[in-house]
Each structure stands twice: as structure tokens, then as C-alpha cells.
Design a protein around this motif. Structure first.
Motif, PDB file in Angstrom:
ATOM      1  N   LYS A 379       0.824  -1.216   0.000  1.00  0.00           N
ATOM      2  CA  LYS A 379       0.000   0.000   0.000  1.00  0.00           C
ATOM      3  C   LYS A 379       0.857   1.266   0.000  1.00  0.00           C
ATOM      4  N   THR A 380       2.157   1.130   0.293  1.00  0.00           N
ATOM      5  CA  THR A 380       3.057   2.279   0.240  1.00  0.00           C
ATOM      6  C   THR A 380       3.424   2.651  -1.187  1.00  0.00           C
ATOM      7  N   VAL A 381       3.462   1.659  -2.079  1.00  0.00           N
ATOM      8  CA  VAL A 381       4.000   1.862  -3.432  1.00  0.00           C
ATOM      9  C   VAL A 381       3.260   2.956  -4.207  1.00  0.00           C
ATOM     10  N   PRO A 382       1.920   2.977  -4.244  1.00  0.00           N
ATOM     11  CA  PRO A 382       1.250   4.055  -4.997  1.00  0.00           C
ATOM     12  C   PRO A 382       1.594   5.447  -4.497  1.00  0.00           C
ATOM     13  N   LEU A 383       1.787   5.607  -3.184  1.00  0.00           N
ATOM     14  CA  LEU A 383       2.123   6.926  -2.655  1.00  0.00           C
ATOM     15  C   LEU A 383       3.566   7.300  -2.969  1.00  0.00           C
ATOM     16  N   ILE A 384       4.447   6.317  -3.066  1.00  0.00           N
ATOM     17  CA  ILE A 384       5.818   6.604  -3.509  1.00  0.00           C
ATOM     18  C   ILE A 384       5.795   7.089  -4.950  1.00  0.00           C
ATOM     19  N   VAL A 385       5.043   6.404  -5.807  1.00  0.00           N
ATOM     20  CA  VAL A 385       4.907   6.830  -7.208  1.00  0.00           C
ATOM     21  C   VAL A 385       4.275   8.215  -7.267  1.00  0.00           C
ATOM     22  N   MET A 386       3.288   8.456  -6.434  1.00  0.00           N
ATOM     23  CA  MET A 386       2.628   9.765  -6.381  1.00  0.00           C
ATOM     24  C   MET A 386       3.617  10.855  -6.018  1.00  0.00           C
ATOM     25  N   TRP A 387       4.466  10.602  -5.013  1.00  0.00           N
ATOM     26  CA  TRP A 387       5.443  11.601  -4.584  1.00  0.00           C
ATOM     27  C   TRP A 387       6.445  11.903  -5.696  1.00  0.00           C
ATOM     28  N   VAL A 388       6.914  10.874  -6.381  1.00  0.00           N
ATOM     29  CA  VAL A 388       7.844  11.087  -7.498  1.00  0.00           C
ATOM     30  C   VAL A 388       7.183  11.929  -8.588  1.00  0.00           C
ATOM     31  N   GLU A 389       5.918  11.667  -8.856  1.00  0.00           N
ATOM     32  CA  GLU A 389       5.198  12.432  -9.872  1.00  0.00           C
ATOM     33  C   GLU A 389       5.023  13.888  -9.444  1.00  0.00           C
ATOM     34  N   VAL A 390       4.710  14.113  -8.176  1.00  0.00           N
ATOM     35  CA  VAL A 390       4.584  15.485  -7.677  1.00  0.00           C
ATOM     36  C   VAL A 390       5.909  16.216  -7.790  1.00  0.00           C
ATOM     37  N   GLN A 391       7.002  15.545  -7.429  1.00  0.00           N
ATOM     38  CA  GLN A 391       8.320  16.186  -7.545  1.00  0.00           C
ATOM     39  C   GLN A 391       8.621  16.524  -9.003  1.00  0.00           C
ATOM     40  N   ARG A 392       8.259  15.645  -9.919  1.00  0.00           N
ATOM     41  CA  ARG A 392       8.486  15.919 -11.339  1.00  0.00           C
ATOM     42  C   ARG A 392       7.726  17.166 -11.783  1.00  0.00           C
ATOM     43  N   ARG A 393       6.506  17.312 -11.311  1.00  0.00           N
ATOM     44  CA  ARG A 393       5.697  18.466 -11.698  1.00  0.00           C
ATOM     45  C   ARG A 393       6.210  19.755 -11.076  1.00  0.00           C
ATOM     46  N   LEU A 394       6.823  19.644  -9.915  1.00  0.00           N
ATOM     47  CA  LEU A 394       7.416  20.830  -9.308  1.00  0.00           C
ATOM     48  C   LEU A 394       8.621  21.324 -10.117  1.00  0.00           C
ATOM     49  N   TYR A 395       9.322  20.399 -10.760  1.00  0.00           N
ATOM     50  CA  TYR A 395      10.494  20.784 -11.569  1.00  0.00           C
ATOM     51  C   TYR A 395      10.124  21.413 -12.908  1.00  0.00           C
ATOM     52  N   ARG A 396       8.998  21.002 -13.485  1.00  0.00           N
ATOM     53  CA  ARG A 396       8.724  21.389 -14.854  1.00  0.00           C
ATOM     54  C   ARG A 396       8.334  22.870 -14.942  1.00  0.00           C
ATOM     55  N   GLU A 397       8.418  23.403 -16.118  1.00  0.00           N
ATOM     56  CA  GLU A 397       8.072  24.794 -16.354  1.00  0.00           C
ATOM     57  C   GLU A 397       6.565  24.976 -16.239  1.00  0.00           C
TER      58      GLU A 397
END
Length: 398
Positions: A379-397
Motif C-alpha cells: 500500500k506504500t508503493v502508490p504513494l511513492i509513485v505519487m510523490w515522485v510524480e509530484v516532484q516531477r511536476r514541481l520541476y517542470r516549467e
């Protein structure tokens, strides 16, 4: 009035009009009335959860976690070691700060079920309110509905996780409205409950009053750390803190439902937690430091709030199922705030619902929980993927 604020919070803490976007005026009262009806229904559902969890854990039997909290308050008053074993009163150990034991005293005085009702009401109401400080009503309805099951799970275990999530959000919302003392107080109170809310201190990176925030945090921290001196002596309080450090050092070896546990399961290595947590902390703030030009964007700052909430769950070595309300709140705010949702957004949301939110519920077959989700911490895995996706969106223009 900013679109991301409920009126009740606005009265106390005005928004920053230059950074908080305005909502267009409603074209009809019908959608607004429907939104308020939905909000009332969700509020009633939350109230039912408070009552139901209290009946289950406070009337039908006495919850062990609540016994520990109540006993700690009395042990503090009588100069007894908070962190010793008391098998005649409860099993397991008290692991929170001495200050929390003092702050919990109002819940140690009333009868058991009355105190639990008040405690559950505080946790649920704080989270319900906090979500409304960063989302307009319609989006807040969605976020509150998404996080409902995990909020209920936290109440059923009589935990403080819903309150911790609320304090992180209130820290963010208060500093957004330049309420330095209120935001710093929320961060400090969160830290005396659990250490991880200190990650919310990084919200100060967005604002000019960093020195004032730092002074306020130090003042709150010192004041709260010394607060038990109202009922105990300096020597006894020093003993309590030494005992707390000793039991915390043992807990630091556990991994819970965390990134560290996932790495251990995948690689078989037995690394200590702190290097991985340090890497996670650096990764958390990296996009904020790399994108200073975006600090003025409300959506960017709110997305970082979601990242912090997710971080406080997936890098917490003591994370258990009741703690998932913290990470799920971050995912709920993210999804509810999206103005346009892509297929990937929906896919990620559905995965979180199926394999995180429902993973510990009666909707998930017990055999899957016992043989798959619990031993492999899935049950941790989806939230890890979610966090990585949020970090990616914070980097993008933008």
C-alpha cells in the motif's frame, strides 16, 4: 477573498490577494446550492465516523492507545517515568514527548468514552477544517471524501495522525496569510506530537519573513519543550527527555511502511534509516530551490504542500496503516485541485484508491491483506509513485 480559502479561516487570516487567485463569480445559485448540500452530507458522514469510532473503541471496549495517552498524563503529574512499562495499565510503551503528555491532560480527566469522543472530534474537525483552508468548497468536498476512509481508520485506532496532517496544512495556510506566530505554533505543536511535521518548516522558503519565522519557531519550540515545568521539576523533566531519547533510539531501527522498508524488501540490504531519509529530505526541497521563479505561483506552493504530506508518510520509519491519512491527504489535495485531469492523473488516482485507500479496508479480501499487502508493504508503493510524480511536476516549467 481568495479562492483557496473557506470563509471561517478567512475571518482570522486574510489571504494574500497578489498570490491567491480569485474565483470567477458563480453563474447560477443552483450549482452553489448543490455544492453546499454535498458539503453538509460529507460533514454528517465525518460526524458519524467520530461517533462510530468512539462507540467501537471507547464504549464497547477501551482502546489501548488511548489508555497509554491518558496514563502518560498522570505519570507526568506524579513524576513517574513516562517511558517505562506499565503492564497493569496497558501494553506497549508511551513514545511521544513529555509536552504531549501535558497537552493531553484535558483528555485524561473526563470519563473514558467522553474523552475519546472529544479527542476523535478534535482530530477529525482539525483535518476537515484544514483542507478547507487550501481548497475552495467544491474541491474541498472531493478531498474530504477521498481521505474519509483513512481518517476513519486513524480514529478507529485512536491515533493523532489526522491532527498531525491538519497541523502541517495549517502551518502552510497560516504562513500564506502572513500569520507567523500561528503557523510557527502549528509546526511546533506538530513536532511535539511527531517529529516529521518539522518538514513543514520548509514552507518558509516561499516567503520573505524567514528571520521572523525562525525566531517564532525557536520561541515556540523552547516554550513547548519547557511547558511540562508547570507540573514537574527541572531534574525530573531532564530525566523524562533522556528516557524519551533512549526509547526513540530503539524505534529508529524500525522501518514501518516506508521507502526504507521497500528498499530492504527489494535489495535485502540492512541499511540504517537516516541516510535514506536525508536523501529524501534533499530531494524534497530540491525543486523549491531550483525553481525560485515559481515561488509566486499559488499552484506551485500548494503542490509542494502535497509533496510534504506525502514525504511525511513514505519516509517515516514508524509509519503504520493509521498514519496513511497523512499521505492520502496530500494525494487528495493534489487530485481535487486539478483543473484538467489527464488519463495518467486518473490512472494514478485509481491505483491509490484500490491499492492504498482500500488495501486495509473490508473491501480488500483478508487473504490478500495477510499474504500480499501487509508482508510486502504494497500500500506504500502508490504513494511513492505519487510523490515522485509530484516532484516531477514541481520541476517542470509552468
Amino acid at each position: 477573498m481568495g479562492a483557496g480559502v473557506d470563509l471561517a479561516f478567512d475571518v482570522v487570516m486574510p489571504t494574500r490577494p497578489s498570490t491567491m487567485p480569485e474565483s470567477p463569480p458563480p453563474t447560477s445559485s443552483v450549482p452553489r446550492d448543490r455544492t453546499r448540500t454535498i458539503a453538509a452530507a460529507i460533514a454528517l458522514l465525518w460526524v458519524a465516523a467520530i461517533i462510530g469510532a468512539t462507540v467501537q473503541q471507547g464504549v464497547l471496549h477501551q482502546n489501548n492507545n488511548f489508555l497509554i495517552f491518558r496514563a502518560a498524563s498522570w505519570h507526568l503529574l506524579h513524576d513517574q517515568d513516562l517511558y517505562a512499562a506499565y503492564p497493569a495499565l496497558h501494553f506497549d510503551y508511551y513514545k511521544y514527548s513529555p509536552t504531549f503528555a501535558l497537552l493531553f491532560l484535558p483528555f485524561a480527566l473526563p470519563p473514558f468514552w467522553v474523552a475519546m469522543l472529544l479527542w476523535n472530534a478534535l482530530n477529525a474537525a482539525a483535518l476537515y477544517f484544514a483542507i478547507g483552508t487550501v481548497l475552495p468548497l467544491r474541491q474541498a468536498n472531493a478531498a474530504r471524501a477521498i481521505v474519509f476512509l483513512d481518517m476513519l481508520g486513524s480514529l478507529q485506532n485512536v491515533q493523532s495522525n489526522a491532527l498531525v496532517a491538519a497541523l502541517i496544512i495549517i502551518t502552510f495556510a497560516a504562513w500564506e496569510r502572513r500569520r507567523t506566530m500561528l503557523g510557527s505554533g502549528a509546526a511546533a505543536i506538530g513536532a511535539v506530537i511527531k517529529v516529521f511535521p518539522l518538514a513543514g518548516v520548509t514552507f518558509a522558503l516561499f516567503h520573505r519573513r524567514k528571520v521572523r519565522v525562525a525566531i517564532a519557531l525557536v520561541a515556540w519550540g523552547v516554550g513547548l519543550a519547557a511547558l511540562p515545568l508547570l507540573v514537574t521539576s527541572p531534574a525530573v523533566l531532564q530525566m523524562q527527555y533522556a528516557s524519551w531519547r533512549a526509547i526513540s533510539a530503539l524505534d529508529a531501527l524500525t522501518r514501518g511502511f516506508s521507502v526504507m522498508e521497500m528498499l530492504h524488501l527489494v535489495t535485502g540490504t540492512d541499511w540504517p534509516n537516516w541516510p535514506i531519509q536525508l536523501v529524501g529530505a534533499v530531494a524534497l526541497v530540491a525543486p523549491v530551490l531550483a525553481r525560485p521563479s515559481r515561488h509566486g505561483e499559488w499552484e506551485f506552493r500548494r503542490l509542494y504542500l502535497c509533496s510534504v504530506l506525502l514525504f511525511c508518510l513514505i519516509f517515516n520509519h514508524k509509519a503504520e496503516s493509521p498514519a496513511f491519512v497523512i499521505g492520502v491527504t496530500g494525494a487528495a489535495i493534489w487530485f481535487a485541485s486539478l483543473t484538467q485531469r489527464t488519463r495518467w492523473d486518473w490512472t494514478l488516482f485509481v491505483i491509490i484508491v484500490l491499492f492504498t485507500i482500500l488495501a486495509s479496508s473490508d473491501a480488500m479480501p483478508r487473504v490478500l491483506q495477510r499474504e500480499l499487502f501487509d508482508p510486502y508493504r504494497l500500500k506504500t508503493v502508490p504513494l511513492i509513485v505519487m510523490w515522485v510524480e509530484v516532484q516531477r511536476r514541481l520541476y517542470r516549467e509552468p
